[in-house]
Motif scaffolding. Sequence first.
Motif, short mmCIF file in Angstrom:
data_model
loop_
_atom_site.label_atom_id
_atom_site.label_comp_id
_atom_site.label_asym_id
_atom_site.label_seq_id
_atom_site.Cartn_x
_atom_site.Cartn_y
_atom_site.Cartn_z
N GLY A 1 0.79 -1.22 0.00
CA GLY A 1 0.00 0.00 0.00
C GLY A 1 0.82 1.27 0.00
N VAL A 2 2.12 1.18 0.31
CA VAL A 2 2.96 2.38 0.31
C VAL A 2 3.32 2.74 -1.12
N MET A 3 3.03 3.97 -1.51
CA MET A 3 3.26 4.42 -2.88
C MET A 3 4.65 4.99 -3.08
N GLU A 4 5.24 5.53 -2.02
CA GLU A 4 6.58 6.06 -2.13
C GLU A 4 7.34 5.90 -0.82
N ILE A 5 8.65 5.81 -0.93
CA ILE A 5 9.53 5.88 0.23
C ILE A 5 10.06 7.31 0.25
N PRO A 6 9.75 8.08 1.29
CA PRO A 6 10.06 9.51 1.25
C PRO A 6 11.54 9.80 1.39
N ALA A 7 11.93 10.96 0.93
CA ALA A 7 13.30 11.43 1.10
C ALA A 7 13.57 11.68 2.58
N LEU A 8 14.83 11.53 2.98
CA LEU A 8 15.24 11.80 4.35
C LEU A 8 16.28 12.92 4.37
N THR A 9 16.36 13.60 5.49
CA THR A 9 17.42 14.58 5.70
C THR A 9 18.74 13.84 5.94
N PRO A 10 19.88 14.52 5.88
CA PRO A 10 21.16 13.85 6.18
C PRO A 10 21.17 13.19 7.55
N ASP A 11 20.64 13.87 8.57
CA ASP A 11 20.62 13.28 9.92
C ASP A 11 19.74 12.03 9.96
N GLN A 12 18.57 12.09 9.34
CA GLN A 12 17.68 10.93 9.30
C GLN A 12 18.33 9.77 8.56
N THR A 13 19.07 10.09 7.50
CA THR A 13 19.73 9.04 6.72
C THR A 13 20.82 8.37 7.53
N ARG A 14 21.58 9.15 8.29
CA ARG A 14 22.60 8.55 9.14
C ARG A 14 21.98 7.65 10.18
N HIS A 15 20.82 8.06 10.72
CA HIS A 15 20.11 7.22 11.68
C HIS A 15 19.67 5.92 11.01
N GLU A 16 19.19 6.01 9.77
CA GLU A 16 18.80 4.82 9.03
C GLU A 16 20.00 3.89 8.84
N LEU A 17 21.16 4.47 8.50
CA LEU A 17 22.38 3.67 8.32
C LEU A 17 22.74 2.93 9.60
N PHE A 18 22.72 3.63 10.73
CA PHE A 18 23.07 2.99 12.00
C PHE A 18 22.07 1.88 12.35
N THR A 19 20.80 2.12 12.03
CA THR A 19 19.77 1.13 12.34
C THR A 19 19.95 -0.12 11.49
N LEU A 20 20.24 0.06 10.21
CA LEU A 20 20.33 -1.06 9.30
C LEU A 20 21.65 -1.81 9.39
N ARG A 21 22.76 -1.06 9.57
CA ARG A 21 24.07 -1.68 9.45
C ARG A 21 25.02 -1.28 10.57
N GLY A 22 24.47 -0.78 11.67
CA GLY A 22 25.30 -0.26 12.74
C GLY A 22 26.31 -1.24 13.29
N THR A 23 25.93 -2.51 13.41
CA THR A 23 26.84 -3.50 13.99
C THR A 23 28.01 -3.81 13.07
N GLU A 24 27.90 -3.45 11.80
CA GLU A 24 28.97 -3.74 10.84
C GLU A 24 29.92 -2.56 10.65
N LEU A 25 29.59 -1.41 11.21
CA LEU A 25 30.39 -0.20 11.00
C LEU A 25 31.55 -0.14 11.98
N THR A 26 32.68 0.37 11.50
CA THR A 26 33.82 0.61 12.38
C THR A 26 33.57 1.89 13.17
N GLU A 27 34.39 2.12 14.20
CA GLU A 27 34.26 3.35 14.98
C GLU A 27 34.46 4.57 14.09
N GLU A 28 35.40 4.48 13.17
CA GLU A 28 35.64 5.59 12.25
C GLU A 28 34.44 5.86 11.36
#
Length: 464
Positions: free
Chosen positions: A231-258
């Motif tokens: 039923g979702v017609m679009e995935i909305p754009a995110l701000t840079p901060d929201q995108t970084r949060h998405e990255l940490f949520t999806l792949r946070g355990t795989e990221l290095t400290e850097e």
Amino acid sequence: MRGLLASSIGVTCAAALVLPLTPTAAAAITRPAPTAEAATRPTERSTPGHTESLPLTTLPTTRATPSTPTVPDQGVSRRGVHRFSLVGVVWDDPDTELHGWVRVRTRATATGTWSDWQDIETHNAEHAADPDTAERTSGRVRGSTAPLWVGDSDAVEVRVRVDQAQGPYATPLPTGLRLELVDPGRTAEPLLPTTRPAIQAVAAPHDAPANTMTAETAAASAANTELAPMGVMEIPALTPDQTRHELFTLRGTELTEEQRAKPYIGPRPRIVTRRGWGANESWREKKFVYTKKVKAAFVHHTASGNGYKCSQAPSVIRGIYRYHVLSMGWRDIGYNFIVDKCGNIYEGRAGGVAKPVLGAHTLGFNTHSMGIALLGSHASSKPSGAAVKAVARLTAWKLGLFGANPRGKTYLKSGGGNLYAKGRNVRLNVISGHRDGFATECPGLQLYRKLGTTRTTAAELQGR
């Protein structure tokens, strides 16, 4: 998309296409111009679409043919057909190439006038699943031309001819040639809602078997942007901060400290979902197939022509989807993403826009890559600025999810193709054109020339 070895095929045979019509044949395809009543008659809000498949037959030699062909032409004589908007030719064996040309002319439904002859791109085999994969060896896959968007039409004529430059030993035309006339149908719902709140991402496991989706993955994905809930017609754009949060949520355990301290990722762009462009999910295979990561993006053009309006883009994509699955025998549409000339980004192959979905776009290099196709033909026509910017936004985000630098290089192992032998490790640009992995003219010279700008813009969007 035309193979480089076939690029010498030109318009020298154009005169052969000026085929005289007998009075009887002309009368059979003539019809009155649309009446005012017909022109104003409301169209159905939702129709399912269809594909009409016509076998090609041997065509008689005409006075317009300068010499008797080494191999007889095949085609379909002028005839009225069910309404369609997209056309292509398929044949039995996907490993057989069509060495020659295919030309078509169509009659517009609205005006009753015939188009000029148009070339259909014959070299389409390089847009395919990798050799030895389940999709490639399913037994359902057929050889094919690229699809061509011709607009709403109700009559057709097609001619297929071998490359006469091959001389008396010309390669025969493939067996089982059929003309596919695709009506993409119409959807009842608008393309996009006017507003929609952001959807919170939910982490999903990435260590599932590469060829299936586990129950745990399916459950986690049902509420997350990776699979675009029903039923979702679009995935909305995110701000840079929201995108970084998405990255940490999806792949946070795989990221290095850097990487956590300074993640290089562009803001997520708005993406029209499969629901948004009207995909019929009953056509594709139900399981999803994943690779482990996305190390590179291959840029393509669909070679389907530029004669569409942006409002028609969902119809064009539905037509390509139907052609890829029902006519060519693929498990789903081949590209991971599609971009129209107005810069709109569309979800392609199902399985999740943030996931490393295995596509069928660059023969030999589908593993660890994604395919982005610009809707149109760009051998001689420049892509729009909006489309080029959209590719930069998309790659800055999607490559950023997997830590790839758009201006960098990477290694991919060839699955087999006409440039690199199977098993060879090939150093490629992280953002490459299709021709970098396969001897082809795709994505067209005019689009290929824009890839340097795309790499620079995408890297800047990532903060590099």
